[in-house]
Design a protein around this motif. Sequence first.
Motif, PDB file in Angstrom:
ATOM      1  N   LEU A 135       1.077  -1.102   0.056  1.00  0.00           N
ATOM      2  CA  LEU A 135      -0.322   0.288   0.096  1.00  0.00           C
ATOM      3  C   LEU A 135       0.849   1.217   0.553  1.00  0.00           C
ATOM      4  N   SER A 136       2.114   1.045   0.258  1.00  0.00           N
ATOM      5  CA  SER A 136       2.663   2.654   0.375  1.00  0.00           C
ATOM      6  C   SER A 136       3.977   2.502  -1.208  1.00  0.00           C
ATOM      7  N   MET A 137       4.103   1.462  -1.598  1.00  0.00           N
ATOM      8  CA  MET A 137       4.748   1.717  -2.758  1.00  0.00           C
ATOM      9  C   MET A 137       3.801   1.777  -3.633  1.00  0.00           C
ATOM     10  N   ILE A 138       2.579   0.764  -3.726  1.00  0.00           N
ATOM     11  CA  ILE A 138       1.999   1.359  -5.220  1.00  0.00           C
ATOM     12  C   ILE A 138       0.251   1.634  -4.913  1.00  0.00           C
ATOM     13  N   GLY A 139      -0.303   1.434  -3.565  1.00  0.00           N
ATOM     14  CA  GLY A 139      -1.508   2.128  -3.322  1.00  0.00           C
ATOM     15  C   GLY A 139      -2.919   0.757  -3.798  1.00  0.00           C
ATOM     16  N   PRO A 140      -3.533   0.573  -2.974  1.00  0.00           N
ATOM     17  CA  PRO A 140      -4.665   0.250  -3.166  1.00  0.00           C
ATOM     18  C   PRO A 140      -5.469  -1.257  -4.239  1.00  0.00           C
ATOM     19  N   ASP A 141      -5.241   0.099  -5.569  1.00  0.00           N
ATOM     20  CA  ASP A 141      -5.902  -0.474  -6.759  1.00  0.00           C
ATOM     21  C   ASP A 141      -4.760  -1.699  -7.075  1.00  0.00           C
ATOM     22  N   LEU A 142      -3.445  -0.995  -7.365  1.00  0.00           N
ATOM     23  CA  LEU A 142      -2.321  -1.708  -7.515  1.00  0.00           C
ATOM     24  C   LEU A 142      -2.392  -3.782  -6.813  1.00  0.00           C
ATOM     25  N   TYR A 143      -2.530  -2.989  -5.569  1.00  0.00           N
ATOM     26  CA  TYR A 143      -2.168  -3.595  -4.838  1.00  0.00           C
ATOM     27  C   TYR A 143      -2.887  -4.669  -4.247  1.00  0.00           C
ATOM     28  N   ARG A 144      -4.674  -4.767  -4.842  1.00  0.00           N
ATOM     29  CA  ARG A 144      -5.559  -5.955  -5.175  1.00  0.00           C
ATOM     30  C   ARG A 144      -5.155  -6.210  -6.212  1.00  0.00           C
ATOM     31  N   ALA A 145      -5.441  -5.942  -7.863  1.00  0.00           N
ATOM     32  CA  ALA A 145      -5.043  -6.324  -8.963  1.00  0.00           C
ATOM     33  C   ALA A 145      -4.750  -7.189  -8.818  1.00  0.00           C
ATOM     34  N   PHE A 146      -2.218  -6.838  -8.494  1.00  0.00           N
ATOM     35  CA  PHE A 146      -1.885  -7.804  -8.699  1.00  0.00           C
ATOM     36  C   PHE A 146      -0.768  -8.454  -7.356  1.00  0.00           C
ATOM     37  N   PHE A 147      -1.100  -8.254  -6.393  1.00  0.00           N
ATOM     38  CA  PHE A 147      -0.086  -8.960  -5.141  1.00  0.00           C
ATOM     39  C   PHE A 147      -1.296  -9.778  -4.088  1.00  0.00           C
ATOM     40  N   ARG A 148      -2.458  -9.162  -3.730  1.00  0.00           N
ATOM     41  CA  ARG A 148      -3.336  -9.402  -2.456  1.00  0.00           C
ATOM     42  C   ARG A 148      -4.403 -10.711  -3.129  1.00  0.00           C
ATOM     43  N   GLY A 149      -4.635 -11.611  -3.778  1.00  0.00           N
ATOM     44  CA  GLY A 149      -5.355 -12.317  -3.685  1.00  0.00           C
ATOM     45  C   GLY A 149      -3.868 -13.505  -4.645  1.00  0.00           C
ATOM     46  N   TYR A 150      -3.420 -12.899  -5.338  1.00  0.00           N
ATOM     47  CA  TYR A 150      -1.654 -13.842  -6.116  1.00  0.00           C
ATOM     48  C   TYR A 150      -1.397 -14.413  -4.350  1.00  0.00           C
ATOM     49  N   THR A 151      -1.122 -13.799  -3.957  1.00  0.00           N
ATOM     50  CA  THR A 151       0.160 -13.505  -2.413  1.00  0.00           C
ATOM     51  C   THR A 151      -1.232 -14.689  -1.612  1.00  0.00           C
ATOM     52  N   ARG A 152      -2.614 -14.687  -1.717  1.00  0.00           N
ATOM     53  CA  ARG A 152      -3.413 -15.589  -0.504  1.00  0.00           C
ATOM     54  C   ARG A 152      -3.222 -17.128  -1.129  1.00  0.00           C
ATOM     55  N   LYS A 153      -2.657 -16.844  -2.196  1.00  0.00           N
ATOM     56  CA  LYS A 153      -2.763 -18.035  -2.971  1.00  0.00           C
ATOM     57  C   LYS A 153      -1.559 -18.845  -2.675  1.00  0.00           C
ATOM     58  N   GLN A 154      -0.244 -17.974  -2.941  1.00  0.00           N
ATOM     59  CA  GLN A 154       1.122 -18.466  -2.068  1.00  0.00           C
ATOM     60  C   GLN A 154       1.331 -18.705  -1.383  1.00  0.00           C
ATOM     61  N   TRP A 155       0.961 -17.963  -0.515  1.00  0.00           N
ATOM     62  CA  TRP A 155       1.336 -18.062   1.261  1.00  0.00           C
ATOM     63  C   TRP A 155       0.859 -19.057   2.037  1.00  0.00           C
ATOM     64  N   GLY A 156      -0.990 -19.058   1.745  1.00  0.00           N
ATOM     65  CA  GLY A 156      -1.842 -19.813   2.717  1.00  0.00           C
ATOM     66  C   GLY A 156      -2.766 -18.601   3.155  1.00  0.00           C
ATOM     67  N   VAL A 157      -1.825 -17.141   3.722  1.00  0.00           N
ATOM     68  CA  VAL A 157      -1.832 -16.680   4.368  1.00  0.00           C
ATOM     69  C   VAL A 157      -2.766 -15.101   4.533  1.00  0.00           C
ATOM     70  N   GLU A 158      -3.093 -14.569   4.920  1.00  0.00           N
ATOM     71  CA  GLU A 158      -3.683 -13.507   4.836  1.00  0.00           C
ATOM     72  C   GLU A 158      -2.863 -11.998   4.305  1.00  0.00           C
ATOM     73  N   PRO A 159      -1.922 -10.847   3.654  1.00  0.00           N
ATOM     74  CA  PRO A 159      -0.697 -10.528   3.700  1.00  0.00           C
ATOM     75  C   PRO A 159      -0.618 -10.330   4.801  1.00  0.00           C
ATOM     76  N   THR A 160      -1.433  -9.734   5.437  1.00  0.00           N
ATOM     77  CA  THR A 160      -0.890  -8.868   6.700  1.00  0.00           C
ATOM     78  C   THR A 160      -0.259 -10.043   8.099  1.00  0.00           C
ATOM     79  N   GLN A 161       0.156 -10.590   7.402  1.00  0.00           N
ATOM     80  CA  GLN A 161       0.808 -11.897   8.470  1.00  0.00           C
ATOM     81  C   GLN A 161       1.961 -11.878   7.559  1.00  0.00           C
ATOM     82  N   LEU A 162       2.524 -11.455   6.644  1.00  0.00           N
ATOM     83  CA  LEU A 162       3.999 -11.648   5.893  1.00  0.00           C
ATOM     84  C   LEU A 162       4.920 -11.029   5.928  1.00  0.00           C
ATOM     85  N   PRO A 163       6.285 -10.831   6.475  1.00  0.00           N
ATOM     86  CA  PRO A 163       6.897  -9.447   6.353  1.00  0.00           C
ATOM     87  C   PRO A 163       6.774  -8.922   5.358  1.00  0.00           C
ATOM     88  N   ALA A 164       7.158  -6.903   5.310  1.00  0.00           N
ATOM     89  CA  ALA A 164       7.456  -6.252   5.254  1.00  0.00           C
ATOM     90  C   ALA A 164       8.986  -7.126   3.308  1.00  0.00           C
TER      91      ALA A 164
END
Length: 383
Positions: free
Chosen positions: A136-165
């Motif tokens: 969110l601090s790098m690219i904002g909410p729109d790009l985050y939701r489009a490219f990282f949120r879903g992919y990260t949840r699939k890749q790591w099986g946890v919420e992105p808030t539980q992963l290190p920056a």
Amino acid sequence: MRYCIVGAGFSGAVIGRALAEAGHKVLAIDDRATLGGNCHSERDAETGVMVHIYGPHIFHTGNERVWDYVRRFGDWIPYNHRVQAVSGGRVFSLPVNLLTINQFFNKVMSPAEARAFIAAQAEKIAEPKNFEEQALSMIGPDLYRAFFRGYTRKQWGVEPTQLPASILKRLPVRFTYEDSYFAHPYQAMPREGYTEVVKAILAVDGVELRLSTRFEDVDEKFAHVIYSGPIDRYFDYEYGRLGYRTLDFERFTHRGDYQGTAVLNYCDEEVPFTRITEHKHFAPWERDKLEGSVLYREFSRLCGPEDIPYYPIRQTNEEAMLRRYVSRAESTGGVSFVGRLGSYRYLDMDVTIAEALDASSRMIAAIRDGAKLPAFFVPPLGA
């Protein structure tokens, strides 16, 4: 007595060769029937495609010592890795660059305009505490939701808030049309695959290689053990199993070119796989000569006892467990832990090789001086 290298991937091969070249006898073993660890590659009998059996491995480095080293053991062909991503039914270029930004927001911005636009989109978080805050601090909410949120949840099986920056800090945001995935000056693929490179590294007098051999089944005393397997396995999981993500691969073939690129990420969470890899695109110098194509859909999940460990999770409970294993290793003696699994860290190939070269030099000097070899040449905690 000779030295035992456990694991015939890059860490074990580099250290094993260095010990042999210094005049020491070495037994190198691996419980797999193949060389190279997760970098193992082989030519598909049906199509002739060179396949990265355990998922794509792209060699890239800025370390001249490593670059000079690997070129001793094979013919390396320049390869510039590019990744595309499917999000919301559209295809974009990754990592996020000026083309991605203009495509996504349906604009025609200059670099300066795009930089100001993204700065306005980004949330003001002075010290991001997790993956989501970093995004969110790098690219904002729109790009985050489009490219990282879903992919990260699939890749790591946890919420992105539980992963290190730190996971996201490895990925750039570019305000040019440069779409190369890596920025290192040396990027290449071995013409005959990684397995042949590892084979060549180990092809030296003084090294005996045994595949399909478990360390637990070897009845021999050694001057020292260099262990590149999982540190928790060495201690028979005394404090529990360290957490990893593993991958399942759904292989399929196609006549012709299936997707036109080596890697196509699928960012939407409703798509169950994370990406499709088309392996003939990893060898563009021979791609157009091949009629058939070999592809894999990748599915990420929690690693079980019988699975191949890929990505260390390193959440709070794993860090606490790792501390206990590190303390145990440091008080054991007679063994040094190296590489991705031995130190429970995510390592790129070039870093793995660089650390193995450094460990080799320090190891040989310590043996010469009669000094004790450390449990770790690179501390796994805080890395």
